[in-house]
Design a protein around this motif. Structure first.
Motif: not given
Length: 209
Positions: A56-74, A80-87
């Motif tokens: 969908l062409g999103m350049q940046v992604g935020l999530d609290p789960a490090a394992e998920m972020l590794a896949r997103a980076r790939d 960026v690691r973080g939570v929705a309530e405090s961007l």
């Protein structure tokens, strides 16, 4: 506390769902594409492994789960690691904020929506995709909630509830799409994509800041 522990432990199981349910997944992506013709500079909140952010062409992604972020980076997304309530982004940073199957996992919906609005530019758009609590698939997910490590702690919402929360956060000019009319495991071909909501189990909402 963010409900990220299952996504850290069962990352491969999460990924396998999309590979096993290709037609359902493609239907959801195509539904959201109708709401995102020109996403501009985009952020996905709760990006997971970027199964939606990347196509969908999103350049940046935020999530609290490090394992998920590794896949997103790939998959080519800046993470960026973080939570929705405090961007961790400045006011008015993005043209589009996207949340897909994330709203049921946040701790505070009102604060999440307020933060999404804060980081959007004045004419920015929020797009939310989710399984409607009152839909056929939503009802089954709730009935079997204790059996699924991902949905065990989820709090599903109805479309009407979510629209009211988005209005309270200051969003307007709502557009709706819907798809997934059968159980995902029984879908062999892409599902129809229609405007509105109330029939399809997967609903997409676009609203303007």
């Amino acid at each position: 506390m963010p409900k990220s522990e299952p996504f850290e432990r069962h990352t491969d199981r999460y990924e396998d769902w999309f590979d096993t349910h290709q037609s359902a997944y493609r239907s959801e992506v195509e539904a959201l594409e109708r709401l995102l013709p020109q996403p501009g500079f985009g952020l996905e909140i709760g990006v997971g492994s970027a199964r939606f952010a990347a196509p969908l062409g999103m350049q940046v992604g935020l999530d609290p789960a490090a394992e998920m972020l590794a896949r997103a980076r790939d998959r080519g997304v800046d993470v960026v690691r973080g939570v929705a309530e405090s961007l961790p982004f400045g006011d008015g940073t993005f043209d589009t904020a996207l949340m897909v199957t994330t709203i049921c996992f946040v701790d505070d919906i009102a604060r999440t929506l307020a933060e999404a609005r804060r980081v959007l530019r004045p004419d920015g758009a929020l797009v939310v995709g989710y399984i409607d609590r009152d839909s056929p698939v939503g009802r089954v997910y709730q009935e079997k909630q204790s059996e699924n490590p991902f949905y065990r702690d989820a709090v599903f919402v109805s479309t009407d509830e979510l629209v009211e929360a988005m209005k309270a956060a200051g969003f307007s000019a709502f557009e709706f799409v819907q798809t997934i009319y059968h159980w995902p495991g029984e879908i062999d071909d892409p599902e129809p994509i229609d405007s509105g909501y109330g029939e399809g189990s997967f609903v997409g909402i676009r609203a303007t800041r």
